[in-house]
Enzyme design. Sequence first.
Site, PDB file in Angstrom:
ATOM      1  CB  CYS A 172       2.404  -2.180   0.425  1.00 57.91           C
ATOM      2  SG  CYS A 172       2.890  -1.434   1.996  1.00 57.91           S
ATOM      3  CG  HIS A 176      -1.966  -0.200   0.648  1.00 60.48           C
ATOM      4  ND1 HIS A 176      -2.107   0.658  -0.424  1.00 60.48           N
ATOM      5  CD2 HIS A 176      -0.639  -0.457   0.734  1.00 60.48           C
ATOM      6  CE1 HIS A 176      -0.922   0.920  -0.944  1.00 60.48           C
ATOM      7  NE2 HIS A 176      -0.002   0.244  -0.262  1.00 60.48           N
TER       8      HIS A 176
END
Length: 191
Positions: free
Chosen positions: A160, A144
Site C-alpha cells: 500500500c 492509508h
Amino acid sequence: MSKSLARIRNRLRMAGWDGIQSAIVVFGGAQRLRLLGRLDAHGRTLPKPARRIWPVSTGLTGFGCQQDSGRTPTGMHRIGAMIGADAPLGMVFKSRQATGEIVSPGVRREGDFITSRILWLEGLEPGHNQGPGLDSRERYIYIHGTPHAARLGTPASAGCVRMRDTHVARLFKKVGTGTLVYILPPEKPGR
C-alpha cells in the site's frame, strides 16, 4: 512546470482528468504523494502546491502488480471507496472495519497498521493492474494512515501507500470516490 510533470498531466487527461478536479500522483522514486488540481471533490479551491506534497512509504519489495508480491502496483488507478471519514486519528482498521484500537504516532510495535483513513484503489489498466492475478482492488491496495511516521520517505509497506495520519486525513477531505491516482515507479537511470 517540468517536462516530467507535463507528461504526467497529459497521461491523467487521457484517463479523463479535467485539470480542475483533484488527481493524485505517487512518485515512487521520491517517495512522495502530490495532489494536483485546483478544486477538491466538493468544489472548494485547494491550498498552495507546497501544502499538497506529502512523504509516503510504498512497498518494501518495490513496484509491481502481481498478487501476493508485497509490491506497490503502478499505473493509473481511481479511488473506489473511502473509509473512515469520522474515525479519530490513529484508529486501527482490520478488513476495512474500525477495531476500536487507537495507536499513537511513533508506536514501537511492529506491524503494517492501517490507521485513520482508507482510500481503496481500483486499477484502470486491464492486464496491468486490473484483472486476475494483478487486480489492485482484489489485492486490497490502499492509501492509508500509519503510526510509523519515521519510515515515511522510504519503502516500508506491504504494497500500500502509507501516509502520516494527519496527512491522510487532510488528503481524504480533498478527494472523492473516482479521483484518479497515478502511481509511478522510480525512473531507471538514463531516462
